[in-house]
Scaffold this motif. Structure first.
Motif, PDB file in Angstrom:
ATOM      1  N   ARG A 245       0.373  -0.799   0.145  1.00 16.42           N
ATOM      2  CA  ARG A 245      -0.349  -0.382  -0.009  1.00 16.42           C
ATOM      3  C   ARG A 245       1.052   1.226   0.010  1.00 16.42           C
ATOM      4  O   ARG A 245       2.215   1.455   0.269  1.00 16.42           O
ATOM      5  CB  ARG A 245      -1.003  -0.267   1.124  1.00 16.42           C
ATOM      6  N   MET A 246       0.424   2.091  -0.328  1.00 16.94           N
ATOM      7  CA  MET A 246       0.831   3.183  -0.710  1.00 16.94           C
ATOM      8  C   MET A 246       0.150   4.741  -0.208  1.00 16.94           C
ATOM      9  O   MET A 246      -1.134   4.853   0.267  1.00 16.94           O
ATOM     10  CB  MET A 246       1.464   4.061  -2.108  1.00 16.94           C
ATOM     11  N   MET A 247       0.970   6.406   1.088  1.00 18.58           N
ATOM     12  CA  MET A 247       0.670   6.757   0.897  1.00 18.58           C
ATOM     13  C   MET A 247       0.491   7.897   0.692  1.00 18.58           C
ATOM     14  O   MET A 247       2.114   8.467   0.707  1.00 18.58           O
ATOM     15  CB  MET A 247       0.485   6.845   3.187  1.00 18.58           C
ATOM     16  N   VAL A 248       0.216   9.151   0.242  1.00 19.61           N
ATOM     17  CA  VAL A 248       0.833  10.448  -0.930  1.00 19.61           C
ATOM     18  C   VAL A 248       1.181  11.546   0.746  1.00 19.61           C
ATOM     19  O   VAL A 248      -0.640  11.315   1.254  1.00 19.61           O
ATOM     20  CB  VAL A 248       0.278  10.759  -2.062  1.00 19.61           C
ATOM     21  N   MET A 249       1.779  11.965   0.949  1.00 18.21           N
ATOM     22  CA  MET A 249       1.452  12.912   1.395  1.00 18.21           C
ATOM     23  C   MET A 249       2.296  14.825   1.442  1.00 18.21           C
ATOM     24  O   MET A 249       3.076  14.464   0.671  1.00 18.21           O
ATOM     25  CB  MET A 249       2.560  12.702   3.578  1.00 18.21           C
ATOM     26  N   TYR A 250       1.369  15.202   1.968  1.00 17.73           N
ATOM     27  CA  TYR A 250       1.470  16.887   1.076  1.00 17.73           C
ATOM     28  C   TYR A 250       1.077  17.641   2.479  1.00 17.73           C
ATOM     29  O   TYR A 250       0.383  17.955   3.036  1.00 17.73           O
ATOM     30  CB  TYR A 250       0.859  16.688   0.165  1.00 17.73           C
ATOM     31  N   ALA A 251       2.500  18.445   2.380  1.00 13.07           N
ATOM     32  CA  ALA A 251       2.090  20.052   3.782  1.00 13.07           C
ATOM     33  C   ALA A 251       2.229  19.184   5.063  1.00 13.07           C
ATOM     34  O   ALA A 251       1.088  19.999   5.643  1.00 13.07           O
ATOM     35  CB  ALA A 251       1.740  20.968   2.661  1.00 13.07           C
ATOM     36  N   GLY A 252       2.508  17.872   5.427  1.00 16.42           N
ATOM     37  CA  GLY A 252       1.833  17.534   6.674  1.00 16.42           C
ATOM     38  C   GLY A 252       0.702  16.813   6.926  1.00 16.42           C
ATOM     39  O   GLY A 252       0.262  16.444   7.745  1.00 16.42           O
ATOM     40  N   ARG A 253      -0.076  16.863   6.003  1.00 13.10           N
ATOM     41  CA  ARG A 253      -1.266  15.623   5.304  1.00 13.10           C
ATOM     42  C   ARG A 253      -1.296  15.198   4.204  1.00 13.10           C
ATOM     43  O   ARG A 253      -0.602  14.925   3.528  1.00 13.10           O
ATOM     44  CB  ARG A 253      -2.205  16.661   5.248  1.00 13.10           C
ATOM     45  N   ILE A 254      -2.345  13.310   4.949  1.00 10.92           N
ATOM     46  CA  ILE A 254      -1.664  12.520   4.191  1.00 10.92           C
ATOM     47  C   ILE A 254      -2.678  12.305   3.051  1.00 10.92           C
ATOM     48  O   ILE A 254      -4.338  13.065   3.735  1.00 10.92           O
ATOM     49  CB  ILE A 254      -2.312  11.194   4.702  1.00 10.92           C
TER      50      ILE A 254
END
Length: 356
Positions: A245-254
């Motif tokens: 599985r993958m989680m994508v994170m941007y600027a502190g948020r998933i």
């Protein structure tokens, strides 16, 4: 280098472990840091904001995002280097905030060790590479007699692909290559008999020709030892190669999570779409495109409401700048934090209902 798929069916791996529930869960995980000085300059940097995720048994989860997105902060929260500002981490169903005694804390840290990014500074140059492994066995494996620890250390070195182990065990770090040192890091983690390994960019400082060997070590730990891994990386190619599985994170948020093939094959969040568009060949390295570079960097110091990707998003609407999008399940196993994606998913559901 051509990377073929090294993943196994997660459900099969979980059933082989005899247990299918999550080894770790994070609920509302948040970490802020005070920045600036003086009354007017004081603010809060939101490194991780309201992160909700889980890691199953015998599963590799990749956490992907650009530098400064909060990936390493999540790893340090899970490793108890930082304490959460708010939210909770559950390990085997038990909240970490309930750990009181030193023995409980040490037991958790043995079950969730960390492998660091830099193989050149993570080992003590004054000791042979067996030092960290033997110390871990002494502290966390009382079932192994003192006279049997060296043999166990050699077994662990063999398990991570270092052979002949009898010749490696007494060497010093300066006598080994970067790839060999990083394998030592995994052997040290294995000495604790872990359930979950936190691997923070473990191959980013290695030559591309030897990265595949370390990635194969990670898959072997999952398949043969039943160990779960949180693999933190900015490299989509390696994430696709090893992760379930993958989680994508941007600027502190998933902003998006799901099975790796679904996330990369049909990305729904605009940021994930731009990441994938920057790497049309999944075997290529991640590169920043001109479109991704447009707009201002995300504001993570005292951010207001709204999507933090809005100023760089080609699909942004007014609601994106005023209302923070929640992480919603838009398809089985796929969670996305995006107003536009949620609206499109709603239209698709309505169309299917009308067709019926």
């Amino acid at each position: 280098m051509i990377m073929t798929d090294a993943r196994t069916d997660t459900s099969t791996a979980a059933s082989n472990s005899g247990d299918t529930h999550d080894v770790l869960q994070a609920k509302g995980l948040t970490r802020t840091f005070r920045v600036g000085s003086g009354l007017r300059g004081r603010g809060r940097l939101h490194a991780v904001d309201d992160a909700n995720f889980s890691i199953g048994r015998s599963e590799i989860v990749a956490l992907v995002g650009e530098s400064g997105s909060g990936k390493s902060t999540i790893a340090r929260l899970l490793a108890q280097v930082y304490r959460p500002t708010s939210g909770e981490i559950f390990f085997d169903g038990k909240p970490l905030s309930s750990l009181r005694s030193r023995r409980e804390v040490l037991r958790y840290r043995a079950a969730v060790p960390m492998v660091f990014q830099d193989p050149f500074s993570s080992l003590n140059p004054a000791y042979p590479v067996s030092h960290g492994i033997l110390r871990g066995l002494k502290l966390h494996r009382p079932d192994i007699a003192p006279g049997e620890r060296r043999a166990e250390a050699e077994r662990l070195l063999t398990a991570v692909g270092l052979s002949p182990a009898a010749q490696i065990v007494d060497r010093y770090p300066y006598e080994l290559s970067g790839g060999q040192r990083q394998r030592i890091g995994f052997a040290q983690a294995l000495a604790y008999r872990p359930k979950l390994i936190l691997a923070d960019e473990p191959v980013s400082m290695l030559d591309i020709s030897i990265r595949i060997g370390l990635l194969n070590v990670m898959t072997a730990l999952r398949d043969e030892q039943g160990v779960s891994l949180l693999y933190i990386t900015h490299d989509i190619a390696s994430a696709r190669y090893v992760a379930d599985r993958m989680m994508v994170m941007y600027a502190g948020r998933i902003v998006e999570s799901g099975p790796v093939d679904d996330v990369l094959g049909d990305p729904r969040h605009p940021y994930t779409q731009l990441l994938v568009a920057a790497v049309p060949d999944p075997r290529a390295e991640l590169a920043v495109t001109a479109e991704m570079a447009k707009g201002e960097p995300p504001k993570v110091i005292d951010p207001g409401p709204g999507c933090r990707f809005a100023d760089r998003c080609p699909l942004a609407r007014d609601v994106c700048r005023t209302t923070t999008p929640p992480l919603l399940e838009l398809a089985p196993g796929i969670e996305v934090a995006c107003h536009v994606a949620a609206e499109e998913a709603g239209r698709g559901t309505e169309s299917m209902a009308t067709a019926r």
